[in-house]
Each structure stands twice: as C-alpha cells, then as structure tokens.
Write an enzyme that holds these catalytic residues in place. Structure first.
Site, PDB file in Angstrom:
ATOM      1  N   LYS A 112     -40.088  19.457  10.186  1.00 34.40           N
ATOM      2  CA  LYS A 112     -40.397  19.633   8.760  1.00 34.40           C
ATOM      3  C   LYS A 112     -41.667  20.460   8.585  1.00 34.40           C
ATOM      4  CE  LYS A 112     -37.990  15.385   7.539  1.00 34.40           C
ATOM      5  NZ  LYS A 112     -38.045  13.939   7.361  1.00 34.40           N
TER       6      LYS A 112
ATOM      7  N   GLN B  24     -42.465   9.195   6.760  1.00 33.04           N
ATOM      8  CA  GLN B  24     -41.296   9.223   7.646  1.00 33.04           C
ATOM      9  C   GLN B  24     -40.807   7.792   7.910  1.00 33.04           C
ATOM     10  OE1 GLN B  24     -39.744  12.086   8.826  1.00 33.04           O
ATOM     11  NE2 GLN B  24     -38.180  10.686   9.562  1.00 33.04           N
TER      12      GLN B  24
ATOM     13  N   ASP C  74     -39.153  13.091  -1.413  1.00 32.99           N
ATOM     14  CA  ASP C  74     -38.026  12.483  -0.703  1.00 32.99           C
ATOM     15  C   ASP C  74     -37.015  11.894  -1.691  1.00 32.99           C
ATOM     16  OD1 ASP C  74     -37.611  12.639   1.970  1.00 32.99           O
ATOM     17  OD2 ASP C  74     -38.905  10.958   2.509  1.00 32.99           O
TER      18      ASP C  74
END
Ligand code: NAP
Length: 292
Positions: free
Chosen positions: A53, A97, A120
C-alpha cells in the site's frame, strides 16, 4: 462459450493513473494527499500488505506516514496513534491494518477513526449509511468498491440484474450486497447455511464469490453468459510450481470459463483493485479537505 476475462490488473492501473493525475492537480494547489498506515504486530502477511500500500501511494504521489507498533501494544497505544493522525491536517486517510492482536478491540479502534478519514470505509456509520436509502457513506470499503468498478468498467449492467453474493462478511460480502442494492440489482446474499446454493447461483446474472474456499463454485452452477467476480484467494498445492503452491479463487475457473460471459481471474482480478480503491478514497478525502 469462452468467457471474456475481466483484467483487474489493467483496470486497476487505469484507476491508479487517474489517481496520480488527480494528486498532481491537488499538489499544484499546495495540498499533498497523505495516508497514515498503522500496523500492530509481526504478522508477515500484514507487513506485506502495508508495504504494498505504501509503495502504491508513492507511485501515485500520495505521501504515506507509517506507524509500526509492537505485538504487545495496548489498546491505548493504538488509540493514541489513531487520535494523533486524526488531528493531523497532513493526513487525509487512516488505515489500521487488520487483524489486530487480541488485546486490542477492533471495533473500538475502527470507531476512533474519524469519518472524514475512514478511507477503509469500515466505520460503522459509513457501513450504516451504505445500508440506508437516500444516504451515501463518506467512503465505501475498498474491495467491495473494487468489485463494482470491475462490473462497471467491464460493461456489466447492474440495474435490474439478479445478483448473488456468496459470503456475508463485514469486509466483503455484506458491503458488496449493499452496493449492488444501491445500484438497483435484485440481490440474494448466501452463506454457510444457505439451502441449495447451486440452484440459487443458477438464477444469477452476476455472481460475487467471497467465501474463502478453493474452487467451491462449480461451472454447472452458472447461468450461461453470467458475469462472475471471484474475490476469493486460496492457496492450494501444485507440484508443477517451483513453490509447490498456487493461488486460486472461490470459483472453479476453468469450468466457469466455458459457461460464463465474463469472469475475473485469480490472481489478477479483484486483488489489484483493492489498493487502487484505497488510493482513490485517499485522494477523495484530500480533495474534500482542500474544498476541491
Ligand atoms: P470470511 O469473513 O471468512 O467470510 C466468509 C463468508 O463465506 C461467510 O459469510 C461464510 O458464511 C461464507 N461461507 C463459508 N463457507 C461457505 C459455504 N460452504 N457455503 C456458502 N457460504 C460459505 O471471509 P472474507 O474476509 O469475506 O473473505 C472471503 C475471501 O475473499 C477470502 O478468500 C479472502 O482471502 C478473500 N479476500 C480477498 C480480498 C482481495 O483484495 N482480493 C480482500 C478481502 C478478502 P457464514 O457467514 O455463514 O459463516
């Protein structure tokens, strides 16, 4: 029939190029889009995902701010990092994460990410807005949005289609189903207790498979000409490979190729879209913050 292969890698590259151009325009106005990544613990897969990412950010002209925390970090340690990023105007998106170690409550952490930086799309209020008629979330979760982009950019008609989503997880199946409903598909959500899954699938114009079981959806479950989006990523043994293993999806790809109209491969289908959508969400957030 041999299905058209939906090239997720190429579509993701198009999206990434669009994001790069958008980031350049924003930088010309003095704003550099910024994404914060928070990684707790030593899970090798999580480390790999975060580094992918961050690399993608660098390529797209998005600055990344990385905070690694030890496996034994407390919930307060993680919350303090999220709060600091929440207050930092250089950061337009915060990505924690998952999975988190067991001493850290996932819902508490995800709820601490401000809605305006929830790139997200997992904040309960964003998911709630996705489920409500007449409301739009600030951000849509990346893999589900990637599924919709693949349908749109492959010319698949969603409105009025019978769509079957196999899987109802918070991160894939359920948000995909909600997005398809918002786009006026007639949606059936299937799961481990569904009766006659094969029969349900046979009525589908669109199937999104997000189960996590190698080649579970068979070729003779498919309506001829249907569009198949395979989200699954499963490692199986393959003695013909040097590594002895290979990645397959949730759909029996070779059999499906003969029946479907369009299909995503694994790898090279949904996977590349997830990061592309994260970049797109971060740019969107930076544009909003800049009033653009
Ligand atoms: P998950 O949380 O384990 O959910 C799996 C879902 O599949 C559940 O809803 C489960 O039903 C359902 N299911 C399991 N066995 C089934 C069966 N025999 N028949 C019908 N439904 C069944 O998985 P996930 O996180 O959504 O991930 C799904 C897959 O997508 C995994 O392979 C994952 O690696 C992959 N994935 C890929 C990406 C990407 O970027 N490409 C991103 C995320 C996930 P119940 O609810 O009844 O248990």
């Amino acid at each position: 029939m041999t299905a058209q292969i939906i090239d997720g890698k190429a579509i993701a590259e198009d999206v990434r190029a669009e994001v790069k151009a958008g980031a350049e325009r924003l930088r010309a106005q003095g704003v550099t889009p910024g994404l914060a990544t928070v990684l707790v613990g030593d899970d090798p897969a999580s480390h790999k995902y975060v580094s992918m990412k961050r690399k993608a950010c660098a390529e797209a002209g998005i600055e990344s701010f990385h905070t690694p925390l030890p496996q034994d970090a407390s919930q307060d340690d993680v919350l303090n990092v999220v709060w600091a990023h929440a207050a930092d105007p250089a950061i337009h998106g915060i990505l924690v994460q998952l999975p988190l170690p067991k001493q850290v409550d996932e819902e508490t952490i995800l709820s601490a990410v401000p809605l305006s930086k929830d790139v997200d799309g997992f904040h309960p209020l964003n998911i709630g807005a996705l489920a409500m008629k007449g409301r739009d979330p600030d951000f849509v979760p990346c893999t589900p949005q990637g599924v919709i982009e693949l349908l749109d950019r492959s010319g698949t008609k969603i409105e009025g289609a019978n769509a079957v989503v196999v899987g109802r997880s918070n991160i894939v199946g359920m948000p995909v189903a909600l997005l398809l409903v918002k786009r006026n598909a007639t949606v059936t959500v299937c799961h481990s207790r569904t009766q006659d899954l094969a029969g349900v699938c046979r009525g589908a114009d669109i199937i999104v498979a997000a189960i996590g079981r190698a080649r579970f959806v068979k070729g003779d479950w498919l309506k001829p000409g249907a569009t198949i989006i395979d989200v699954g990523t499963n490692m199986i043994d393959d003695p013909t490979r040097k590594s002895g293993r290979r990645l397959v999806g949730d759909v029996d790809y070779e059999a499906a190729l003969e029946v479907a109209g369009k299909i995503t491969p694994v790898p090279g289908g949904v996977g590349p879209m997830t990061i592309a959508m994260l970049l797109q969400n971060t740019l969107r957030s930076a544009n909003r913050a800049a009033g653009a």
